[in-house]
Motif scaffolding. Structure first.
Motif, short mmCIF file in Angstrom:
data_model
loop_
_atom_site.label_atom_id
_atom_site.label_comp_id
_atom_site.label_asym_id
_atom_site.label_seq_id
_atom_site.Cartn_x
_atom_site.Cartn_y
_atom_site.Cartn_z
N ARG A 274 78.09 52.57 73.60
CA ARG A 274 77.68 52.68 72.21
C ARG A 274 77.19 54.11 71.97
O ARG A 274 76.54 54.69 72.83
N VAL A 276 75.39 56.95 69.08
CA VAL A 276 74.63 57.18 67.85
C VAL A 276 74.85 58.64 67.49
O VAL A 276 74.53 59.53 68.28
N ASP A 314 67.43 50.18 71.25
CA ASP A 314 67.28 49.16 70.20
C ASP A 314 67.67 49.73 68.84
O ASP A 314 67.81 50.95 68.67
N PHE A 315 67.81 48.85 67.86
CA PHE A 315 68.29 49.20 66.52
C PHE A 315 67.43 50.27 65.86
O PHE A 315 67.94 51.26 65.33
N HIS A 316 66.12 50.08 65.89
CA HIS A 316 65.24 51.01 65.18
C HIS A 316 65.17 52.38 65.86
O HIS A 316 65.07 53.41 65.18
N ALA A 318 67.67 53.70 67.42
CA ALA A 318 68.94 54.30 67.02
C ALA A 318 68.87 54.84 65.60
O ALA A 318 69.34 55.95 65.31
N GLN A 319 68.26 54.09 64.70
CA GLN A 319 68.10 54.53 63.31
C GLN A 319 67.29 55.81 63.23
O GLN A 319 67.66 56.77 62.54
N ASP A 330 74.63 55.17 74.61
CA ASP A 330 74.04 54.00 75.27
C ASP A 330 75.10 53.42 76.19
O ASP A 330 76.00 52.70 75.78
#
Length: 375
Positions: A274, A276, A314-316, A318-319, A330
């Motif tokens: 993954r 980002v 985690d999602f946050h 990454a944001q 990742d």
């Protein structure tokens, strides 16, 4: 000749001393005993039921793993549960489990250096993301009869003393005269009982790492001819070697995030990663941290990395990284599996160098313990 389990772990401690582990990390012996001869030791990332079955099939008396089998305190060992059954099987088959976790991550030439090597991060000026442990320096001073100076020096050098940066066998010597009077019951190397003796001696000074103090002093005393060795240890203000988590450095050639992600997949034999960030972002300076690296993303950015290769983002996180202009690859927590073959090869080399008559075999587990699949 088989090697004892305790001796085998002493070799491992040379690479990854327990004192370098992060505080509260669960490392060391977790099941069984090391006080036995080892015909086969199995190296693995995780201790699962399939890995234990592999150990049984290979006749292994010891499993050396990266991830702890007992991470949280166990109020009981319930053999009706999966973890209880696993421990029961290990005990029934007399298989010990030893864990080298963050101490192996931190170690020079350990997990994060293996990853950095594989990912093309240049060794020159390679740094770490977070300091975990800094060794202290001591000055060792010992008085040696002149004819035995070289033997004592060599014993100290071979035990790891006299190292200053890229220089080895560093010392200073001054000639002088030592005096002593041997009492009843003594067996002096020179001189007579109850008579003052003058001996031509050399004052030998050198620096040693505090972590190697016991090993170096023992080697020095063993090589010294005197029954009672006069020596001193003084604290030194010179900062010792630092050790830390993660690695960061430059690539041989800059590339793009998308191209580098493909290189990471190939180097670590992954089916997918993954990312980002924009795939066209330029990447020249890379940070890597095996395992879970979400809390090190900002550290990598502030240290000047263009991207970080790690797992468990985690999602946050990454944001936040995306908003902050930081890129991430990742590759999954399981990239630490690199330690299996690397550590097995390292240990095999160490024990055969230690004694070429050792018949103990170190084998790398072939079980894939990654719980995730990509479809």
């Amino acid at each position: 000749m088989l090697i004892n389990g305790q001796t085998l772990i002493q070799h491992l401690d040379r690479l990854a001393p327990k004192k370098m582990a992060v505080e509260h990390d669960r490392i060391g012996l977790q099941v069984g005993t090391l006080n036995k001869s080892i015909t086969t030791a199995l190296v693995t990332l995780d201790v699962t039921d399939a890995v234990v079955e592999e150990a049984i099939a290979k006749g292994a008396e010891l499993i050396i793993a990266h991830h702890a089998i007992i991470f949280r305190p166990l109020p009981k060992i319930d053999t009706a549960t999966a973890s209880g059954k696993l421990i029961e099987k290990l005990i029934k088959h007399d298989i010990a489990v030893y864990i080298a976790h963050t101490n192996l991550d931190v170690a020079t030439g350990g997990v994060n250096d293996w990853l950095a090597d594989r990912l093309g991060i240049q060794e020159a000026n390679r740094s770490f993301l977070e300091e975990v442990y800094t060794d202290r320096w001591l000055k060792l001073v010992v008085y040696v009869p002149k004819p035995h100076l070289e033997a004592v020096q060599q014993a100290i050098w071979q035990a790891g003393g006299g190292q200053l940066g890229n220089y080895s066998e560093c010392s200073f010597t001054v000639d002088g005269t030592g005096t002593f009077k041997a009492g009843e019951g003594a067996t002096p190397f020179s001189g007579s009982i109850d008579q003052l003796h003058h001996a031509e001696e050399v004052k030998l000074e050198t620096v040693i790492a505090a972590s190697l103090q016991s090993k170096i002093v023992q080697a020095m005393i063993k090589a010294h001819p005197y029954e009672e060795v006069a020596y001193d240890l003084f604290p030194n203000e010179i900062k010792g070697t630092s050790y830390g988590l993660g690695r960061m450095g430059r690539l041989a050639e800059s590339t793009t995030l998308g191209e580098y992600a493909e290189e990471v997949k190939k180097a670590l034999q992954l089916s997918a990663v993954r990312i980002v960030g924009n795939v066209q972002t330029k990447v020249a300076k890379v940070a890597v941290l095996g395992g879970s690296g979400a809390k090190y993303v900002n550290k990598a950015k502030f240290a000047g990395a263009d991207t970080i290769v790690t797992g468990d983002i985690d999602f946050h996180t990454a944001q936040d990284a995306l908003a902050d202009g930081m890129t991430i690859i990742d590759a999954g927590h399981h990239i630490e599996q690199i330690m299996i073959t690397e550590l097995a090869n390292w240990l095999s080399h160490q024990i055969t160098t230690y004694n070429n008559k050792v018949t103990t075999t170190i084998v790398a587990s072939t079980i894939n313990t990654d719980p995730f699949q990509f479809i």
